[in-house]
Write an enzyme that holds these catalytic residues in place. Structure first.
Site, short mmCIF file in Angstrom:
data_model
loop_
_atom_site.label_atom_id
_atom_site.label_comp_id
_atom_site.label_asym_id
_atom_site.label_seq_id
_atom_site.Cartn_x
_atom_site.Cartn_y
_atom_site.Cartn_z
CG ASP A 81 -6.13 -34.70 56.55
OD1 ASP A 81 -7.35 -34.48 56.42
OD2 ASP A 81 -5.57 -35.71 56.12
CG ASP A 140 -0.75 -37.64 53.43
OD1 ASP A 140 0.45 -37.55 53.74
OD2 ASP A 140 -1.61 -38.10 54.20
CG ASN A 141 -2.00 -35.03 56.60
OD1 ASN A 141 -2.86 -35.68 56.01
ND2 ASN A 141 -1.32 -35.52 57.62
CE LYS A 194 -10.18 -36.98 59.23
NZ LYS A 194 -9.31 -35.84 59.58
NE ARG A 250 -9.01 -41.14 59.25
CZ ARG A 250 -8.45 -41.02 60.41
NH1 ARG A 250 -9.03 -41.51 61.45
NH2 ARG A 250 -7.34 -40.35 60.52
CG ASP A 278 -11.37 -49.00 61.98
OD1 ASP A 278 -11.00 -47.92 61.45
OD2 ASP A 278 -11.53 -49.11 63.21
N GLY A 279 -11.54 -47.81 58.54
CA GLY A 279 -12.34 -46.77 57.89
C GLY A 279 -13.11 -45.88 58.87
P1 AMP Z 1 -3.92 -39.38 58.35
O1 AMP Z 1 -2.97 -39.87 59.39
O2 AMP Z 1 -5.30 -39.13 58.88
O3 AMP Z 1 -3.41 -38.27 57.54
O4 AMP Z 1 -4.12 -40.63 57.36
C1 AMP Z 1 -3.11 -41.14 56.54
C2 AMP Z 1 -3.70 -42.20 55.62
O5 AMP Z 1 -4.20 -43.30 56.37
C3 AMP Z 1 -4.88 -41.71 54.79
O6 AMP Z 1 -4.83 -42.37 53.54
C4 AMP Z 1 -6.07 -42.14 55.60
O7 AMP Z 1 -7.23 -42.27 54.83
C5 AMP Z 1 -5.59 -43.49 56.15
N1 AMP Z 1 -6.24 -43.84 57.40
C6 AMP Z 1 -6.06 -43.28 58.62
N2 AMP Z 1 -6.84 -43.88 59.54
C7 AMP Z 1 -7.54 -44.84 58.91
C8 AMP Z 1 -8.52 -45.81 59.32
N3 AMP Z 1 -8.94 -45.88 60.57
N4 AMP Z 1 -9.01 -46.62 58.36
C9 AMP Z 1 -8.59 -46.56 57.10
N5 AMP Z 1 -7.69 -45.68 56.65
C10 AMP Z 1 -7.16 -44.81 57.54
MG MG Z 2 -4.28 -37.24 56.18
#
Ligand code: AMP
Ligand code: MG
Length: 486
Positions: free
Chosen positions: A262, A252-253, A113, A93, A125-126
């Site tokens: 992140d 990944d963060n 973002k 996203r 949903d991105g």
């Molecule tokens: P995060 O929890 O933000 O570190 O995200 C972990 C993974 O989930 C990453 O690959 C993000 O891009 C993906 N992600 C988190 N929220 C969404 C969302 N609403 N739509 C698509 N991908 C998401």
């Molecule tokens: Mg992340």
């Protein structure tokens, strides 16, 4: 200072090719409007702060318009989430919109973002909601102002596009600035998918663009890894010293630059509690405040594993072994300063630990304690902070030792207040302050988020009329539960 149409672009990461990222266009959000912008983040790319008021600004940072020189791309990466390996993550996203080159020749990634779905969105949903975008904006800029390395936030753009989370919310986009968006998980992706050539390209890219000083070392890759270990040791020391809890330290963060990156359910400690867990979904406390130190080491080991293709295992182990002593040295240095000490004695770490033991679960506001300790002459200050402690006898015993320790400093009283106030913030991004700003913004009023951002941009300076922001949190504000949903 430049206008929006005067920026220079150089999309180095995009040029690495399709093995590293996928070209995706941002999906605009409806009725874009500026929620908040950071003039100091804009200055990093030489942007005139007045540009934030232009309709073009909101259009560019909400996906409605695209610079001709931009090359928006979703990056691919993987990573360890809560200890388990997830083979495919990536920008689900968010998009690396472009890299801007400023007049000093520095490259800054602009990352959008909440820009819609990408090949890495999986079931998502991105989108990003207004609430989480405001939290990330405030945290990035507040950490930077505290001297804690962090990705930066250029702006938040709000919209009328509905997004469904636990309830219906509205979509927003946050534009993040960092000199790189490469994470530990990028290296893990190429390692676990067994693409050694691509992995080598990525490593050389990071070495050339972000660690050029390591290229002259006998073993440049090893020197780079050591520097990453050092930067993380310093970063985590700053988090611990100021009570910052990241909440989701998945690999990944973790930024390859050693900056805070992140933001999810992060929090600053209110009352000191070593076992504090800020992430409501973290049942076992893997990412509790105290665990951030061993977890950072664990994450560096995961990165080291991915680098075994180019660096000798024994050498990696030796570099990893530097983490803890470096962390401890930085942490102790910061805590000495927070206590107003300018010299070093062997027993100082024990003095810090004994203080924290007395604070533990005793209802003592962590950051305010240090601020108040510097507010008045030593004996008066000790008297005034004493009331907050449950274990009064324990505190008194500590206070006697601390006072004696201060008195062994040369000229300890001279400049004590200024010295301590310069490192002990009066204003901290408490969850409830962010919550108040979010609730106002969700109702269409952005004055509170803008004011809070201004207050937090000078955390060490007392600001007239802003006493309320320096107060300890009300009871309702201490136990807000922040979930991963964003
Ligand atoms: P995060 O929890 O933000 O570190 O995200 C972990 C993974 O989930 C990453 O690959 C993000 O891009 C993906 N992600 C988190 N929220 C969404 C969302 N609403 N739509 C698509 N991908 C998401
Ligand atoms: Mg992340």
């Amino acid at each position: 200072m430049k206008a929006l149409d005067q920026l220079t672009f150089d999309n180095r990461f995009a040029r690495l090719g399709d093995a590293f990222s996928t070209q995706v266009l941002p999906e605009p959000i409806a009725d874009p409007r500026l929620v908040v912008a950071s003039a100091s983040a804009m200055a990093l790319i030489d942007l005139d702060p007045a540009q934030a008021e232009l309709p073009l600004f909101a259009e560019l940072f909400s996906g409605h318009k695209l610079w001709e020189g931009a090359d928006p791309r979703a990056m691919v990466y993987s990573g360890h989430q809560f200890g388990g390996y997830n083979p495919r993550l990536g920008d689900g996203r968010g998009l690396l919109l472009t890299e801007v080159v400023n007049d000093a020749g520095e490259h800054w990634d602009l990352h959008l973002k909440g820009a819609g779905q990408t090949p890495y969105s999986r079931m998502g949903d991105g989108r990003a909601v207004l609430r989480s975008s405001i939290r990330e904006f405030l945290a990035s800029e507040a950490l930077h102002a505290l001297g804690i390395p962090s990705s930066r936030a250029l702006c938040v753009i709000g919209s009328s596009t509905p997004v469904w989370r636990e309830t219906q919310e509205s979509a927003a986009m946050l534009t993040r600035l960092a000199q790189s968006h490469i994470r530990f998980g990028h290296f893990e992706y190429f390692y676990y998918t067994q693409q050694p050539e691509q992995q080598r390209v990525l490593i050389d890219h990071v070495l050339d663009e972000h660690y050029p000083q390591c290229k002259d070392a006998a073993q440049p890759y090893l020197a780079m890894f050591q520097t990453i270990v050092e930067r993380n040791a310093e970063l985590i020391a700053r988090w611990q010293a100021y009570g910052f809890c990241h909440g989701v330290m998945n690999t990944d963060n973790m930024s390859i630059l050693g900056i805070t990156f992140d933001f999810g359910p992060f929090a600053f400690l209110d009352d000191f509690d070593a076992n504090f867990i800020c992430n409501h979904s973290d049942d076992r406390g893997r990412y509790s405040y105290a665990n951030q130190v061993p977890i950072a080491h664990w994450n560096l080991s995961a990165l080291a594993q991915a680098l075994t293709t180019v660096i000798d295992v024994e050498a990696l182990k030796q570099a990893l072994a530097l983490f803890l002593p470096l962390y401890q040295a930085h942490y102790l240095d910061l805590m000495r300063r927070r206590l107003g000490l300018t010299t070093a004695e062997d027993e100082d770490m024990a003095l810090v630990e004994r203080l924290l033991q007395r604070m533990q679960s005793g209802g003592v506001d962590y950051n305010l304690f240090f601020r108040r300790l510097g507010d008045q002459p030593l004996a008066d200050a000790l008297q005034s902070v004493r009331d907050d402690f449950v274990d009064l006898a324990g505190f008194d015993a500590w206070a006697v030792d601390y006072q004696a320790r201060c008195e062994r400093e040369p000229n300890h009283a001279a400049g004590r207040r200024e010295r301590m106030h310069a490192v002990n913030p009066l204003y901290v991004l408490r969850n409830y302050l962010a919550q108040n700003a979010i609730e106002a913004a969700e109702a269409g009023d952005y004055t509170e988020v803008r004011r809070l951002h201004q207050v937090l941009s000078r955390p060490f300076e007392e600001q007239t009329g802003m006493q309320a922001y320096a107060a300890p949190p009300p009871a309702w504000g201490k136990h807000l539960e922040i979930s991963c949903s964003s």
